[in-house]
Design a protein around this motif. Sequence first.
Motif, PDB file in Angstrom:
ATOM      1  N   VAL A 155       9.736   8.041  11.833  1.00  0.00           N
ATOM      2  CA  VAL A 155       8.919   7.586  10.786  1.00  0.00           C
ATOM      3  C   VAL A 155       7.658   7.814  10.705  1.00  0.00           C
ATOM      4  O   VAL A 155       7.139   8.288   9.554  1.00  0.00           O
ATOM      5  CB  VAL A 155       9.120   5.960  10.564  1.00  0.00           C
ATOM      6  CG1 VAL A 155       8.388   5.409   9.708  1.00  0.00           C
ATOM      7  CG2 VAL A 155      10.311   5.424  10.608  1.00  0.00           C
ATOM      8  N   ARG A 156       6.940   8.088  11.750  1.00  0.00           N
ATOM      9  CA  ARG A 156       5.449   8.613  11.818  1.00  0.00           C
ATOM     10  C   ARG A 156       5.498   9.961  11.414  1.00  0.00           C
ATOM     11  O   ARG A 156       4.459  10.510  10.428  1.00  0.00           O
ATOM     12  CB  ARG A 156       4.904   8.298  13.041  1.00  0.00           C
ATOM     13  CG  ARG A 156       4.493   6.895  13.390  1.00  0.00           C
ATOM     14  CD  ARG A 156       3.589   7.001  14.655  1.00  0.00           C
ATOM     15  NE  ARG A 156       4.071   7.604  15.884  1.00  0.00           N
ATOM     16  CZ  ARG A 156       4.873   7.396  16.776  1.00  0.00           C
ATOM     17  NH1 ARG A 156       5.222   5.988  16.584  1.00  0.00           N
ATOM     18  NH2 ARG A 156       5.100   7.901  17.865  1.00  0.00           N
ATOM     19  N   GLN A 157       6.489  10.798  12.031  1.00  0.00           N
ATOM     20  CA  GLN A 157       6.700  12.015  11.495  1.00  0.00           C
ATOM     21  C   GLN A 157       6.813  12.525   9.832  1.00  0.00           C
ATOM     22  O   GLN A 157       6.224  13.181   9.503  1.00  0.00           O
ATOM     23  CB  GLN A 157       7.613  12.898  12.324  1.00  0.00           C
ATOM     24  CG  GLN A 157       7.151  14.097  13.066  1.00  0.00           C
ATOM     25  CD  GLN A 157       8.517  14.568  13.875  1.00  0.00           C
ATOM     26  OE1 GLN A 157       9.452  14.014  14.156  1.00  0.00           O
ATOM     27  NE2 GLN A 157       8.318  15.986  14.055  1.00  0.00           N
ATOM     28  N   ALA A 158       7.698  11.592   9.471  1.00  0.00           N
ATOM     29  CA  ALA A 158       7.949  11.710   8.263  1.00  0.00           C
ATOM     30  C   ALA A 158       7.050  11.591   7.120  1.00  0.00           C
ATOM     31  O   ALA A 158       6.822  12.077   5.905  1.00  0.00           O
ATOM     32  CB  ALA A 158       9.367  10.790   7.742  1.00  0.00           C
ATOM     33  N   LYS A 159       6.027  10.900   7.624  1.00  0.00           N
ATOM     34  CA  LYS A 159       4.609  10.594   6.727  1.00  0.00           C
ATOM     35  C   LYS A 159       3.841  11.555   6.775  1.00  0.00           C
ATOM     36  O   LYS A 159       2.667  11.781   5.915  1.00  0.00           O
ATOM     37  CB  LYS A 159       4.160   9.349   7.272  1.00  0.00           C
ATOM     38  CG  LYS A 159       4.841   7.822   6.872  1.00  0.00           C
ATOM     39  CD  LYS A 159       4.082   6.706   7.460  1.00  0.00           C
ATOM     40  CE  LYS A 159       5.254   5.562   7.350  1.00  0.00           C
ATOM     41  NZ  LYS A 159       4.498   4.111   7.789  1.00  0.00           N
TER      42      LYS A 159
END
Length: 170
Positions: free
Chosen positions: A81-85
């Motif tokens: 989720v952090r990476q996708a942001k």
Amino acid sequence: MEQKNPLILDVKLTAKDLWKFSLYHSYRGFQGVFSFLFSAAALYVLIATWTTSSRPYRILILVCALMFTVWQPFVLYTKAVRQAKKSAIRDGMTLSFSAEGIVVTQGQEKLELLWEDVMVVKRIGKLLIIYMDRIHAYLLPDSVAGEKAPEITALMKENLPPRRGERGYK
């Protein structure tokens, strides 16, 4: 590289796509076998000693049983989720496939890859992973490829060099 009749795809990865990729890498091979055996052994110990063990011991063994089956997938999901942001993922990229190779475009940057540059291509469920080396890969979910997926697969099988060790389409 000038591409003739390229198949062009705009790729925007989701947290779920990144999570599936992370799960695959976390649970394949020896590490996956170890994780399964460790969790199964912890569950067995928990059941076998339930009536004779103290509450702190039960909690400790329960945590061990859930470490690889619940905790690690949860941690990998939060990381995805952090990476996708991040803008590199959020803004997406364009992959252009042709008999000449793959052209990757992201913003103003462009990378041209010949088929000989591709180490291996693997299909994991509904995710196609194009490895350039052991660390770098491009992810192509079926949700993005859509009806072009069979054409892209055929193009890869036709143009990838013959398998040398791990090379080729799997």
